[in-house]
Design a protein around this motif. Structure first.
Motif, PDB file in Angstrom:
ATOM      1  N   VAL A  57       0.834  -1.208   0.000  1.00 14.00           N
ATOM      2  CA  VAL A  57       0.000   0.000   0.000  1.00 14.00           C
ATOM      3  C   VAL A  57       0.868   1.257   0.000  1.00 14.00           C
ATOM      4  O   VAL A  57       0.618   2.222  -0.758  1.00 14.00           O
ATOM      5  CB  VAL A  57      -0.945  -0.002   1.220  1.00 14.00           C
ATOM      6  CG1 VAL A  57      -1.674   1.341   1.329  1.00 14.00           C
ATOM      7  CG2 VAL A  57      -1.948  -1.143   1.103  1.00 14.00           C
ATOM      8  N   LYS A  58       1.904   1.269   0.814  1.00 19.14           N
ATOM      9  CA  LYS A  58       2.789   2.439   0.866  1.00 19.14           C
ATOM     10  C   LYS A  58       3.515   2.633  -0.465  1.00 19.14           C
ATOM     11  O   LYS A  58       3.667   3.779  -0.953  1.00 19.14           O
ATOM     12  CB  LYS A  58       3.812   2.269   1.984  1.00 19.14           C
ATOM     13  CG  LYS A  58       3.216   2.362   3.381  1.00 19.14           C
ATOM     14  CD  LYS A  58       4.292   2.206   4.445  1.00 19.14           C
ATOM     15  CE  LYS A  58       3.714   2.307   5.844  1.00 19.14           C
ATOM     16  NZ  LYS A  58       4.764   2.163   6.894  1.00 19.14           N
ATOM     17  N   THR A  59       3.965   1.535  -1.064  1.00 14.78           N
ATOM     18  CA  THR A  59       4.670   1.635  -2.347  1.00 14.78           C
ATOM     19  C   THR A  59       3.736   2.135  -3.446  1.00 14.78           C
ATOM     20  O   THR A  59       4.128   2.939  -4.315  1.00 14.78           O
ATOM     21  CB  THR A  59       5.263   0.277  -2.738  1.00 14.78           C
ATOM     22  OG1 THR A  59       6.086  -0.214  -1.679  1.00 14.78           O
ATOM     23  CG2 THR A  59       6.113   0.397  -3.974  1.00 14.78           C
ATOM     24  N   ALA A  60       2.493   1.673  -3.433  1.00 22.52           N
ATOM     25  CA  ALA A  60       1.517   2.129  -4.432  1.00 22.52           C
ATOM     26  C   ALA A  60       1.238   3.625  -4.271  1.00 22.52           C
ATOM     27  O   ALA A  60       1.060   4.354  -5.264  1.00 22.52           O
ATOM     28  CB  ALA A  60       0.234   1.324  -4.295  1.00 22.52           C
ATOM     29  N   LYS A  61       1.217   4.106  -3.048  1.00 19.99           N
ATOM     30  CA  LYS A  61       1.010   5.526  -2.800  1.00 19.99           C
ATOM     31  C   LYS A  61       2.178   6.343  -3.353  1.00 19.99           C
ATOM     32  O   LYS A  61       1.990   7.418  -3.967  1.00 19.99           O
ATOM     33  CB  LYS A  61       0.854   5.764  -1.302  1.00 19.99           C
ATOM     34  CG  LYS A  61       0.544   7.203  -0.937  1.00 19.99           C
ATOM     35  CD  LYS A  61       0.356   7.355   0.557  1.00 19.99           C
ATOM     36  CE  LYS A  61       0.062   8.809   0.915  1.00 19.99           C
ATOM     37  NZ  LYS A  61      -0.097   8.992   2.379  1.00 19.99           N
ATOM     38  N   LYS A  64       1.973   6.677  -7.178  1.00 21.96           N
ATOM     39  CA  LYS A  64       1.030   7.681  -7.663  1.00 21.96           C
ATOM     40  C   LYS A  64       1.615   9.094  -7.618  1.00 21.96           C
ATOM     41  O   LYS A  64       1.281   9.943  -8.440  1.00 21.96           O
ATOM     42  CB  LYS A  64      -0.260   7.627  -6.835  1.00 21.96           C
ATOM     43  CG  LYS A  64      -1.080   6.371  -7.057  1.00 21.96           C
ATOM     44  CD  LYS A  64      -2.334   6.398  -6.205  1.00 21.96           C
ATOM     45  CE  LYS A  64      -3.160   5.145  -6.414  1.00 21.96           C
ATOM     46  NZ  LYS A  64      -4.390   5.145  -5.576  1.00 21.96           N
ATOM     47  N   GLU A  65       2.488   9.318  -6.647  1.00 21.10           N
ATOM     48  CA  GLU A  65       3.053  10.658  -6.497  1.00 21.10           C
ATOM     49  C   GLU A  65       4.300  10.858  -7.349  1.00 21.10           C
ATOM     50  O   GLU A  65       4.812  11.974  -7.451  1.00 21.10           O
ATOM     51  CB  GLU A  65       3.385  10.896  -5.020  1.00 21.10           C
ATOM     52  CG  GLU A  65       2.162  10.883  -4.114  1.00 21.10           C
ATOM     53  CD  GLU A  65       2.535  11.007  -2.652  1.00 21.10           C
ATOM     54  OE1 GLU A  65       3.765  10.954  -2.367  1.00 21.10           O
ATOM     55  OE2 GLU A  65       1.620  11.107  -1.808  1.00 21.10           O
ATOM     56  N   SER A  66       4.820   9.748  -7.910  1.00 16.54           N
ATOM     57  CA  SER A  66       6.044   9.849  -8.709  1.00 16.54           C
ATOM     58  C   SER A  66       5.709  10.140 -10.170  1.00 16.54           C
ATOM     59  O   SER A  66       4.575   9.928 -10.633  1.00 16.54           O
ATOM     60  CB  SER A  66       6.846   8.549  -8.612  1.00 16.54           C
ATOM     61  OG  SER A  66       7.200   8.288  -7.264  1.00 16.54           O
ATOM     62  N   LEU A  67       6.732  10.595 -10.924  1.00 18.80           N
ATOM     63  CA  LEU A  67       6.563  10.939 -12.343  1.00 18.80           C
ATOM     64  C   LEU A  67       7.483  10.074 -13.199  1.00 18.80           C
ATOM     65  O   LEU A  67       8.505   9.571 -12.729  1.00 18.80           O
ATOM     66  CB  LEU A  67       6.870  12.408 -12.574  1.00 18.80           C
ATOM     67  CG  LEU A  67       6.000  13.419 -11.801  1.00 18.80           C
ATOM     68  CD1 LEU A  67       6.517  14.841 -12.017  1.00 18.80           C
ATOM     69  CD2 LEU A  67       4.544  13.303 -12.209  1.00 18.80           C
ATOM     70  N   GLY A  68       7.116   9.888 -14.437  1.00 18.25           N
ATOM     71  CA  GLY A  68       7.983   9.189 -15.388  1.00 18.25           C
ATOM     72  C   GLY A  68       8.045   7.702 -15.145  1.00 18.25           C
ATOM     73  O   GLY A  68       7.108   7.059 -14.657  1.00 18.25           O
ATOM     74  N   THR A  69       9.214   7.175 -15.523  1.00 19.47           N
ATOM     75  CA  THR A  69       9.385   5.718 -15.438  1.00 19.47           C
ATOM     76  C   THR A  69       9.438   5.221 -13.995  1.00 19.47           C
ATOM     77  O   THR A  69       9.148   4.055 -13.734  1.00 19.47           O
ATOM     78  CB  THR A  69      10.680   5.310 -16.151  1.00 19.47           C
ATOM     79  OG1 THR A  69      11.776   6.025 -15.589  1.00 19.47           O
ATOM     80  CG2 THR A  69      10.579   5.621 -17.644  1.00 19.47           C
ATOM     81  N   LEU A  70       9.811   6.060 -13.047  1.00 18.21           N
ATOM     82  CA  LEU A  70       9.867   5.633 -11.647  1.00 18.21           C
ATOM     83  C   LEU A  70       8.479   5.249 -11.125  1.00 18.21           C
ATOM     84  O   LEU A  70       8.341   4.342 -10.324  1.00 18.21           O
ATOM     85  CB  LEU A  70      10.444   6.747 -10.773  1.00 18.21           C
ATOM     86  CG  LEU A  70      11.956   6.954 -10.878  1.00 18.21           C
ATOM     87  CD1 LEU A  70      12.392   8.103  -9.996  1.00 18.21           C
ATOM     88  CD2 LEU A  70      12.697   5.670 -10.477  1.00 18.21           C
ATOM     89  N   SER A  71       7.476   5.929 -11.614  1.00 15.23           N
ATOM     90  CA  SER A  71       6.111   5.615 -11.197  1.00 15.23           C
ATOM     91  C   SER A  71       5.742   4.192 -11.598  1.00 15.23           C
ATOM     92  O   SER A  71       5.161   3.432 -10.808  1.00 15.23           O
ATOM     93  CB  SER A  71       5.131   6.606 -11.824  1.00 15.23           C
ATOM     94  OG  SER A  71       3.799   6.248 -11.482  1.00 15.23           O
ATOM     95  N   GLN A  72       6.089   3.798 -12.820  1.00 12.93           N
ATOM     96  CA  GLN A  72       5.784   2.431 -13.270  1.00 12.93           C
ATOM     97  C   GLN A  72       6.582   1.395 -12.487  1.00 12.93           C
ATOM     98  O   GLN A  72       6.075   0.306 -12.159  1.00 12.93           O
ATOM     99  CB  GLN A  72       6.085   2.310 -14.762  1.00 12.93           C
ATOM    100  CG  GLN A  72       5.212   3.200 -15.644  1.00 12.93           C
ATOM    101  CD  GLN A  72       5.581   3.099 -17.106  1.00 12.93           C
ATOM    102  OE1 GLN A  72       6.550   2.427 -17.464  1.00 12.93           O
ATOM    103  NE2 GLN A  72       4.819   3.795 -17.967  1.00 12.93           N
ATOM    104  N   ALA A  73       7.826   1.732 -12.179  1.00 17.61           N
ATOM    105  CA  ALA A  73       8.658   0.798 -11.406  1.00 17.61           C
ATOM    106  C   ALA A  73       8.081   0.592 -10.007  1.00 17.61           C
ATOM    107  O   ALA A  73       8.001  -0.545  -9.504  1.00 17.61           O
ATOM    108  CB  ALA A  73      10.079   1.323 -11.323  1.00 17.61           C
ATOM    109  N   TYR A  74       7.654   1.680  -9.370  1.00 20.83           N
ATOM    110  CA  TYR A  74       7.065   1.561  -8.036  1.00 20.83           C
ATOM    111  C   TYR A  74       5.755   0.772  -8.065  1.00 20.83           C
ATOM    112  O   TYR A  74       5.458  -0.002  -7.145  1.00 20.83           O
ATOM    113  CB  TYR A  74       6.823   2.945  -7.437  1.00 20.83           C
ATOM    114  CG  TYR A  74       8.098   3.664  -7.032  1.00 20.83           C
ATOM    115  CD1 TYR A  74       9.179   2.966  -6.513  1.00 20.83           C
ATOM    116  CD2 TYR A  74       8.207   5.052  -7.160  1.00 20.83           C
ATOM    117  CE1 TYR A  74      10.354   3.620  -6.148  1.00 20.83           C
ATOM    118  CE2 TYR A  74       9.367   5.714  -6.788  1.00 20.83           C
ATOM    119  CZ  TYR A  74      10.436   4.994  -6.287  1.00 20.83           C
ATOM    120  OH  TYR A  74      11.584   5.656  -5.929  1.00 20.83           O
TER     121      TYR A  74
END
Length: 233
Positions: A57-61, A64-74
């Motif tokens: 749950v924390k990682t999914a949150k 959502k707040e990240s941008l670019g490719t890091l968001s998909q990785a998280y």
């Protein structure tokens, strides 16, 4: 497992059942220990699954707040954590339902079955000890009666050959009758010991029989007991 002598099981003999009782109890205690270990493992798996779920749950949150490719990785990490958490949760549940509960049921069923057998054996053992005590008392009484009979026989023999105290015909007949009675009582106690030793454990009565020793004396045997009576024959 206890070791017996060559060619003989350790569970035979007078202490065989106690050895078997200890061996079975040791197996039951081991099963209980294994059940407790598996229960703790199940609780740890459930706790670990719960922790992985929180991390997911924390990682999914964060995703959502990240941008670019890091968001998909998280997002991928969050999904992986959630999947792994579900696996551990399922494993914890299966461990309880498929192993722990059946094992505890088997332990309980074995305990009930063993308790019934142990109670039966304890009752039979007590009955056997009582019969052996009766046999021991009968043997002691046999010895006393045998000594009295021997003394009476010697007294009669001395009277016949003229040694010792001279007995009248009445005294001789009385001594002879006493000797017969002592001999009969001796055999009576011997029968008590034999019947006590051979009596069946389930309480079945023995066939009534009469054993005559003289024209006026008879031993009546029946129901696992015997008694000396006089007859009018």
């Amino acid at each position: 497992m206890p070791q017996g002598t060559p060619g003989k099981s350790p569970f035979q003999g007078s202490v065989g059942f106690e050895e078997l009782r200890k061996y079975i109890k040791q197996g039951g205690d081991t099963c209980k220990d294994i059940s407790c270990i598996l229960q703790e493992r199940s609780e740890l798996e459930a706790l670990y699954a719960k922790g992985l779920g929180k991390l997911s749950v924390k990682t999914a949150k964060v995703a959502k707040e990240s941008l670019g490719t890091l968001s998909q990785a998280y997002q991928a990490v969050a999904a992986e954590l959630e999947t792994e958490g579900e696996l551990h949760k399922t494993f914890a549940i299966d461990l309880v339902e498929e192993i722990i509960k059946p094992l505890r049921a088997a332990i309980e069923a074995q305990h009930k079955a063993r308790k019934g057998v142990e109670n039966t054996v304890d009752k039979l053992s007590k009955s056997l000890n009582d019969l052996r005590l009766t046999e021991s008392k009968a043997k002691k009484n046999c010895y006393v009666c045998a000594k009295d009979n021997e003394r009476m026989q010697v007294q009669l023999l001395d009277a016949k050959v003229g040694r010792g105290k001279i007995l009248s015909d009445k005294d001789t007949a009385k001594a002879f009758l006493s000797s017969v009675i002592l001999h009969s009582v001796f055999l009576l106690f011997w029968l008590e010991g034999s019947l006590g030793r051979g009596k069946e454990a389930d309480g079945q009565t023995l066939e009534t029989k009469s054993i005559f020793f003289s024209d006026r004396l008879v031993v009546v045997v029946g129901g696992g007991r015997s008694k000396l009576i006089r007859t009018t024959r």
